[in-house]
Design a protein around this motif. Structure first.
Motif, short mmCIF file in Angstrom:
data_model
loop_
_atom_site.label_atom_id
_atom_site.label_comp_id
_atom_site.label_asym_id
_atom_site.label_seq_id
_atom_site.Cartn_x
_atom_site.Cartn_y
_atom_site.Cartn_z
N ASP A 189 35.35 24.81 51.06
CA ASP A 189 35.01 25.15 49.67
C ASP A 189 34.80 23.88 48.84
N GLN A 190 35.61 22.87 49.08
CA GLN A 190 35.44 21.61 48.35
C GLN A 190 34.10 20.96 48.70
N ALA A 195 25.00 33.29 62.93
CA ALA A 195 24.28 34.32 62.18
C ALA A 195 23.65 33.75 60.91
N TYR A 196 24.22 32.70 60.41
CA TYR A 196 23.66 32.02 59.23
C TYR A 196 22.84 30.80 59.62
N GLY A 197 22.53 30.68 60.89
CA GLY A 197 21.58 29.65 61.32
C GLY A 197 22.16 28.41 61.94
N ALA A 198 23.46 28.29 62.06
CA ALA A 198 24.04 27.08 62.66
C ALA A 198 23.64 26.96 64.12
N GLU A 199 23.41 25.72 64.55
CA GLU A 199 23.08 25.44 65.95
C GLU A 199 24.28 24.79 66.62
N ALA A 233 31.06 20.26 46.13
CA ALA A 233 30.52 18.91 45.91
C ALA A 233 29.04 18.81 46.31
N HIS A 234 28.61 19.75 47.13
CA HIS A 234 27.22 19.72 47.63
C HIS A 234 26.60 21.10 47.47
N SER A 282 26.67 29.04 52.97
CA SER A 282 26.26 28.59 51.64
C SER A 282 24.80 28.15 51.62
N GLY A 283 24.15 28.24 52.75
CA GLY A 283 22.73 27.94 52.79
C GLY A 283 22.37 26.61 53.42
#
Lengths: 198, 521
Positions: B514-515, B214-218, B519-520, B50-51
């Protein structure tokens, strides 16, 4: 189930020295220990001869463990590997005892001492001096005991000993267990799964 | 958001203690995820996708496929909580949990079940969880089933023992359940509990974690969170330590400042971390309501060799009696399982000495069928003076359910052609005919340290519900007391569900993620 001559109460005189809670703590650690540190069981590390490499047992404790190993695994005449030819007690020492917090190790050592001395009640001699038949009877009596600490302690000591034995690869072939297979079968290692598209 | 995502072909980029050169590391992220198992990995992926910038902290080691050994004894020492020695305070229930990057998904047998509708309805009625109805969760089940390849075993995905057990179930008149597992092209090595060396098990190691990266998580391994931080009732981050797993020495301190904290350390460590942090316990329920599905494995001996050492670790189950009876007393399921001698050899007790040696000589002639108890949530995890305790014993009611399960189990094994069935107790108890089943099992007493129970399914210690007076986590997965502190592991299950809870956790983690994203935004 307890033979008449083995009807002793392990929670009286001897337990007074150790205490019920100590037994339970020993059991709590040992019964669940499974393979603490068994990474050290790599074959190269597992071939030193007993008692070389034993560093967490006193000579007296080693004698008790050794006698117990012989009682639990009397492989003479069987197809199983003689535990005397394997680093079973080195494994108990290095893979289990070495990893215990000091207070728990102290409790376990107390349990070993109790296990040895309590045999004097029914047999007049400590465990290390029992005949094979007597040692078997003694172990079965503890396992069958109505007293929780007695059977918890025996279960823990047995668990550590036989687990150490079966963790050593040479024990597998006689029972038809082939051990690791992926490389022997030439299995392809898969890549990470593709990113979901939805 | 990363625009061009690329999944690494194999393995992960994990910072391990051996890679750390600083003694203090301070990071800022949109979200910090504590734990990398089923819940943590899915949250990391969904939030990163989700960014959000995401940092995952895992207390255990990173053990990629090339470091796996296919030796259970070694894996217990390197990939399981307390080196495989985690147990209840009584010491007679070994509670096995993964403690490595990917968590229990790496070392479980990959067996998956959707959450029973019975419990989703019950949770709505008794815990106000009307938001996680079957209708709501079904798309989440479908998504995770697709993502991690949860499929029913093909006919060839079996084992010699399982084939005998199928015959026994048919002969005994019990329905045969065919396992669903998250394994792709299973090689039938039988080494699930040691980790899948060929990456065919679609654990978090090869699915959600590389996707999150792949989405940048460390991802940081060997990193144990000490405290969850909060200000004015809102989570603000964590403090942690990087520990060398080989020496036990601290390598570095770490802080992660993040407005979203996802707690997914598992049903033992998650409540302990809240206790250590002094958070989220206005209900007094943190650590309580522990259940764990204690199991006992019956060993059946056959006249001929079976060689049940390779094949699918689980192939068949029997869940005819899994739901509680009319009195609310829980039932059981039966599962076949392949076990290596280091596991199977420790629990069998035909008697000291020669009887044991004689039985183990015939290991090739034996198979095992597990009775998994659908227990009540009667235990508690505590943390005092730096020591954890899991205070739980099988109560008398549940033990009666276990006995009923053992009877069905024994009858199936006898119907399969077993000549002897060994009861795992400190006493020598052997069943040799149908006539023995009731008398032998009826004689069993619920005594401590008498039975070598094993549990793979701790749950319930931070239960979810609408009432903040009786539950810890609200229906959206956020703690009642601390905003932006979410819990995403089997801690949140309001009741024991009787089945392997992994798919329930996968679905709830997806739903709660998803929640969080809603919320964020």
């Amino acid at each position: 189930m307890t033979p008449h001559h083995l009807e002793f109460n392990p929670t009286t005189d001897h337990v007074a020295r150790l205490g019920r809670r100590d037994f339970l703590r020993v059991s709590a650690v040992a019964a669940g220990l499974a393979a603490t540190g068994l990474a050290s069981l790599a074959p190269s590390a597992a071939w030193a001869q007993v008692p070389e490499g034993i560093s967490h047992m006193t000579p007296e404790e080693y004698a008790v463990w050794h006698r117990l190993m012989r009682a639990l695994l009397p492989t003479e005449g069987s197809t199983l590997v003689d535990p005397e030819t394997l680093p079973v007690l080195q494994t108990v020492d290095g893979a289990f005892l070495a990893t215990l917090p000091a207070p728990v190790l102290a409790n376990l050592k107390g349990g070993v001492a109790y296990f040895n001395e309590a045999a004097s009640d029914p047999f007049g001699r400590p465990f290390i001096e029992l005949t094979n038949e007597e040692a078997t009877q003694y172990c079965d009596a503890l396992a069958s005991s109505d007293e929780v600490p007695a059977r918890a302690l025996f279960s823990a000591l047995k668990f550590l000993t036989v687990t150490a034995y079966w963790a050593i690869p040479p024990t597998w072939e006689p029972i038809g267990f082939q051990g690791p297979v992926a490389e022997a079968w030439g299995l392809e290692v898969y890549e990470n799964a593709a990113l979901p598209q939805t | 958001m990363t625009e061009h995502v690329q999944v690494q072909a194999q393995g992960l980029n994990v910072v391990e203690a051996v890679n750390v050169t600083q003694t203090q590391m301070d990071f800022t992220a949109d979200a910090v995820v504590i734990g990398s198992g089923a819940g943590g990995a899915i949250a990391a992926y969904e939030l990163a996708k989700s960014g959000k910038s995401v940092i995952v902290l895992e207390a255990g080691r990173y053990v990629p496929a090339e470091r796996m050994t296919e030796m259970t004894a070694v894996s217990l020492g390197t990939m399981y909580a307390d080196h495989g020695g985690q147990a209840n305070s009584q010491g007679d229930i070994t509670i096995l949990q993964g403690a490595c990057v990917g968590g229990s998904t790496v070392v479980n047998a990959a067996l998956c079940f959707r959450t029973p509708d019975h419990y989703l309805r019950l949770w709505a009625e008794e815990f106000g969880l009307t938001n996680i109805s079957t209708e709501v969760l079904t798309p989440y089940f479908e998504t995770v089933e697709r993502n991690i390849w949860i499929t029913q075993n093909e006919a060839w995905e079996s084992s010699p023992g399982a084939e005998l057990i199928k015959q026994g179930m048919e002969a005994a008149g019990n329905p045969i359940g065919h396992a669903k597992r998250n394994v792709k092209d299973c090689a039938l090595t039988g080494f699930c509990f040691a980790g899948c060396k060929t990456n065919r098990k679609q654990s978090m190691l090869v699915t959600y974690l590389p996707w999150a990266q792949a989405y940048g998580a460390e991802i940081y391994a060997d990193t144990r969170v000490n405290e969850i931080l909060s200000e004015n009732g809102q989570a603000t981050g964590v403090t942690a330590e990087v520990i060398n797993p080989d020496t036990g020495e601290k390598v570095a301190d770490m802080t992660v400042t993040a407005p979203i904290v996802v707690l997914a350390a598992g049903p033992i460590q998650s409540p302990i971390l809240l206790m250590k942090s002094g958070l989220a316990n206005s209900s007094g329920q943190v650590g309580k309501n522990f259940a764990c599905h204690p199991s006992l494995s019956l060993t059946a001996e056959f006249d001929e060799e079976v060689n049940d050492t390779v094949g699918a670790t689980h192939s068949v189950y029997m869940d005819e009696f899994v739901l509680p009876d009319e009195n609310g007393v829980g039932g059981f399921i039966l599962l076949n399982a392949i076990e290596q001698p280091v596991l199977a050899g420790a629990s069998q007790n035909p008697g000291t000495g020669r009887p044991y040696v004689n039985l183990m000589e015939r290991f090739a002639n034996t198979i095992r069928l597990i009775t998994l108890l659908h227990d009540k949530n009667s235990g508690e995890v505590t943390y005092e003076n730096g020591m954890k305790s899991i205070n739980y014993t099988v109560d008398d009611e549940d033990f009666e359910s276990m006995k009923e399960g053992l009877k069905v189990n024994a009858r199936i094994l006898l119907a399969a052609g077993a000549s002897k069935v060994y009861i795992p107790t400190t006493l020598s108890r052997v069943i040799e005919s149908e006539a023995d089943v009731d008398p032998v099992i009826d004689a069993l007493q619920n005594e401590r340290s008498r039975y070598p129970y094993t549990s793979f399914h701790p749950q319930g210690t931070l239960r979810m519900g609408a009432d903040p007076a009786t539950t810890v986590v609200n229906p959206m997965g956020e703690t009642h007391d601390v905003r932006n502190l979410y819990v995403l592991d089997a801690s949140i299950l309001p009741t024991s569900i009787g089945y392997n809870p992994s798919e329930t956790v996968y679905a709830l983690a997806s739903y709660i993620s998803d929640q969080i994203n809603a919320a964020h935004p």
